[in-house]
Scaffold this active site. Structure first.
Site, PDB file in Angstrom:
ATOM      1  N   ASP A  30      22.497  82.458  91.283  1.00 53.67           N
ATOM      2  CA  ASP A  30      23.531  82.455  92.304  1.00 53.67           C
ATOM      3  C   ASP A  30      22.822  81.711  93.617  1.00 53.67           C
ATOM      4  O   ASP A  30      21.538  81.538  93.519  1.00 53.67           O
ATOM      5  CB  ASP A  30      23.715  84.049  92.704  1.00 53.67           C
ATOM      6  CG  ASP A  30      24.547  84.023  94.212  1.00 53.67           C
ATOM      7  OD1 ASP A  30      25.697  83.424  94.163  1.00 53.67           O
ATOM      8  OD2 ASP A  30      24.109  84.723  94.904  1.00 53.67           O
ATOM      9  N   PHE A  31      23.799  81.398  94.573  1.00 52.14           N
ATOM     10  CA  PHE A  31      23.166  80.485  95.691  1.00 52.14           C
ATOM     11  C   PHE A  31      23.145  81.435  96.976  1.00 52.14           C
ATOM     12  O   PHE A  31      21.989  81.774  97.210  1.00 52.14           O
ATOM     13  CB  PHE A  31      24.322  79.435  96.024  1.00 52.14           C
ATOM     14  CG  PHE A  31      23.766  78.510  97.129  1.00 52.14           C
ATOM     15  CD1 PHE A  31      22.734  77.523  96.751  1.00 52.14           C
ATOM     16  CD2 PHE A  31      24.317  78.652  98.464  1.00 52.14           C
ATOM     17  CE1 PHE A  31      22.284  76.881  97.672  1.00 52.14           C
ATOM     18  CE2 PHE A  31      24.028  77.907  99.329  1.00 52.14           C
ATOM     19  CZ  PHE A  31      22.776  76.944  98.992  1.00 52.14           C
ATOM     20  N   ASP A  32      24.121  81.747  97.756  1.00 50.94           N
ATOM     21  CA  ASP A  32      24.290  82.638  98.697  1.00 50.94           C
ATOM     22  C   ASP A  32      23.518  83.958  98.489  1.00 50.94           C
ATOM     23  O   ASP A  32      23.906  84.827  97.628  1.00 50.94           O
ATOM     24  CB  ASP A  32      25.724  82.848  99.360  1.00 50.94           C
ATOM     25  CG  ASP A  32      25.978  81.505  99.870  1.00 50.94           C
ATOM     26  OD1 ASP A  32      25.848  81.283 100.999  1.00 50.94           O
ATOM     27  OD2 ASP A  32      26.914  81.002  99.215  1.00 50.94           O
ATOM     28  N   ASP A 216      22.848  88.692  93.716  1.00 49.97           N
ATOM     29  CA  ASP A 216      22.750  89.690  94.911  1.00 49.97           C
ATOM     30  C   ASP A 216      23.885  90.204  95.129  1.00 49.97           C
ATOM     31  O   ASP A 216      23.925  91.223  95.879  1.00 49.97           O
ATOM     32  CB  ASP A 216      22.127  88.939  96.173  1.00 49.97           C
ATOM     33  CG  ASP A 216      23.395  87.994  96.953  1.00 49.97           C
ATOM     34  OD1 ASP A 216      23.445  88.470  97.953  1.00 49.97           O
ATOM     35  OD2 ASP A 216      23.858  87.248  96.328  1.00 49.97           O
TER      36      ASP A 216
END
Length: 276
Positions: A30-32, A216
């Site tokens: 994932d990124f954020d 997350d």
């Protein structure tokens, strides 16, 4: 630094398979909240300074590194600083939960036509926010093919989040969209694609044996489900939670919980060191 030991037998098997046959592995992230810290203004999010060096170190040693995000793929590439980085030729970014794709090797960005319901919802959202008293201070993030309503900067972030759930679900239903909840964010987007579907399709396309997935937020649960389904069929995998007290569901299902983006980066660096 050594590689942290997963708390589950399935996770330890997944880690062992990745280390034994890295060329058959996909590392999906994932990124954020995973490569970038969560910040009050999503437009200010940037990959952790150590993220790109860690990705460039691990990418040549495994089959593929995949960034799978709800953001537009081009935005994730810019905010991540992923373009034209030596060592990242094997990086792929899937944006909008898999609807968009950017390949580092070619720099090509592939995007579909937008869903008409997004434009209709975009026009109505300001009135919905004004009519929801508890939502004072909530902000909109226009992602082009989706719209996110963030409550982190509202007067009472959790109260705003709770108050907006019903009216946003009603708005989404009127325009054939769905609502994806996250960490003090509610996103209106087209149905039919999520991180689980996108991850499953990608690993089939590259014929991966082992999948490490790190995330997350609630949107990452679908990707966790894909890895769990593959493991039930005898295909190894490792589930990593970029630790957050805001989303305990992910930590409860993870094989390994690390301390936010810094912990994810340390894990990638340790894997790269072991594979060298």
């Amino acid at each position: 630094m050594g590689i942290p030991v997963p708390s589950t037998a399935a996770g330890r098997d997944g880690l062992a398979a990745l280390l034994e046959r890295p060329e058959r592995a996909v590392i999906a992230l994932d990124f954020d909240g995973t490569l970038a810290e969560i910040v009050p203004d999503p437009d200010q999010a940037r990959a952790h300074p150590a993220a790109v060096p860690a990705l460039a170190a691990i990418a040549p040693l495994v089959g593929t590194v995949l960034v799978l995000t709800g953001r537009p793929a081009g935005v994730a590439v810019r905010y991540g600083g992923f373009a034209d980085v030596p060592g990242l030729e094997h990086l792929v970014v899937l944006g909008h939960y898999g609807a968009e794709r950017w390949d580092a090797a070619s720099g090509a960005l592939h995007t579909p036509e937008p869903h008409p319901g997004v434009a209709a919802a975009r026009a109505e959202l300001p009135d919905v926010l004004r009519a929801t008293v508890a939502a004072q201070g909530a902000s909109l993030e226009d992602k082009g093919r989706a719209i996110a309503v963030h409550t982190r900067r509202a007067t009472d972030p959790q109260a705003a989040f709770d108050a907006l759930r019903a009216p946003l679900h009603a708005l989404a239903a009127r325009h054939a969209l769905i609502v994806e909840p996250g960490r003090l964010v509610l996103e209106l987007r087209p149905p039919g694609m999520d991180k689980g579907v996108a991850l499953a399709q990608f690993v089939r396309d590259v014929n991966a044996e082992t999948v490490l997935y790190a995330g997350d937020d609630l949107g990452d649960l679908a990707a966790f489900g894909t890895v769990e389904q593959r493991r039930s069929n005898g295909q190894p995998g490792l589930l990593v939670c970029s630790g957050s007290a805001e989303v305990t569901e992910l930590a409860d299902r993870a094989d390994l919980v690390v301390e936010g983006p810094r912990g994810v980066i340390d894990l990638l660096s340790a894997l790269a060191g072991a594979l060298r």
